[in-house]
Design an enzyme around this catalytic site. Sequence first.
Site, short mmCIF file in Angstrom:
data_model
loop_
_atom_site.label_atom_id
_atom_site.label_comp_id
_atom_site.label_asym_id
_atom_site.label_seq_id
_atom_site.Cartn_x
_atom_site.Cartn_y
_atom_site.Cartn_z
N GLY A 107 0.83 -1.19 0.00
CA GLY A 107 0.00 0.00 0.00
C GLY A 107 0.86 1.24 0.00
O GLY A 107 1.48 1.58 1.01
N GLU B 91 -10.11 13.59 18.47
CA GLU B 91 -9.84 14.49 17.34
C GLU B 91 -11.13 15.08 16.79
O GLU B 91 -11.19 16.28 16.49
CB GLU B 91 -9.10 13.71 16.25
CG GLU B 91 -8.79 14.47 14.99
CD GLU B 91 -8.19 13.56 13.94
OE1 GLU B 91 -8.81 13.41 12.86
OE2 GLU B 91 -7.11 12.98 14.19
N MET C 15 0.10 7.84 2.87
CA MET C 15 0.91 7.56 4.04
C MET C 15 1.93 6.47 3.78
O MET C 15 3.10 6.58 4.15
CB MET C 15 0.03 7.20 5.24
CG MET C 15 -0.72 8.39 5.82
SD MET C 15 -1.66 8.02 7.31
CE MET C 15 -0.35 7.71 8.49
N LYS D 262 -5.60 4.27 19.32
CA LYS D 262 -5.75 5.16 18.15
C LYS D 262 -7.22 5.48 17.88
O LYS D 262 -7.55 6.59 17.45
CB LYS D 262 -5.11 4.49 16.92
CG LYS D 262 -5.25 5.28 15.61
CD LYS D 262 -4.65 6.67 15.70
CE LYS D 262 -4.36 7.29 14.34
NZ LYS D 262 -5.49 7.33 13.42
#
Length: 326
Positions: free
Chosen positions: A7, A196, A11, A189
């Site tokens: 991938g 967030e 990122m 996370k």
Amino acid sequence: MQLGMVGLGRMGGNMVRRLMKGGHACVVSDLSAENVGRLAAEGATGSASLDDFVAKLQPPRAAWVMVPAGEPTEKTVLALAERMQPGDTIIDGGNSYFKDDVRRSQMLQPRGIHYVDVGTSGGVWGLERGYCMMIGGPREAVERLDPIFRTLAPGRGDIPRTPGREKMPGTAEQGYLYCGPSGAGHFVKMVHNGIEYGLMQAYGEGFDIFANANSKELPPEHRYDLNLADIAEVWRRGSVVSSWLLDLSAMALAENPTLSEYTGAVADSGEGRWTLLAAIEEAVPVDVLSAALYVRFRSRRDHTFAEKMLSAMRQKFGGHIEIKSK
């Protein structure tokens, strides 16, 4: 150290670049041959298929999966597992649901394949700033990968040390943390992303008040024509609400104070929903986080049937007429 990356999107590709800059060898795989070729031209070892990818990894292999959560990750993990051997490690660095991590880890354990989940924060800025990582899985597998995590992480940098941490061991100050067994990394996370949502919503609502401070509905002496870009900028300097999210907001407002290129339809990537599910299971009230998620749902819709019901009831019991849309 050698690492394979499956991938090579926004990122994944930059993580490979940061690793190579740090002296690591990377084998890369992607559905796009163009992405593979681009990284190969920069020094990575390209692969033409997953078979080729695994064959180019040296045992004990370490393959980092950086594809969208859900079915793409599931298929990639299963495909890699069919090709890997006992002692190898599969790392899921995307935003998978922590319960999927637990299931996959249990599935791979009889084969002797380690499964490590890494909640990764840093986005498109990670190549320059580094990536904050929250890690779960077998401790021995995580410790073997420490050189990879250390290179990807931002390091201590110039952030002042938290008083009292001088005698505390660990890697948290370096920007990466072993959180616990399988699923723990993505669990931390997940909540990080839920928070967030709340932080972003708070900034958004505050600046919405500023944007409407000169409304004609206000008395003339209470109207203010405010410079939103300047407010964001001054808050960056010494304010208790300063943050990287505010830095990015200041950047956007400096580019276009009206944000006219945005529609305001806000997506959610799953972690906010999972955070609420975890809160329900733990019977923890999360008023701010739930409201922030619901606002995102609302942003993607026109007036709802529920709102029409409210208007109908107000008209029936009090003859109230709907206000005209602005």
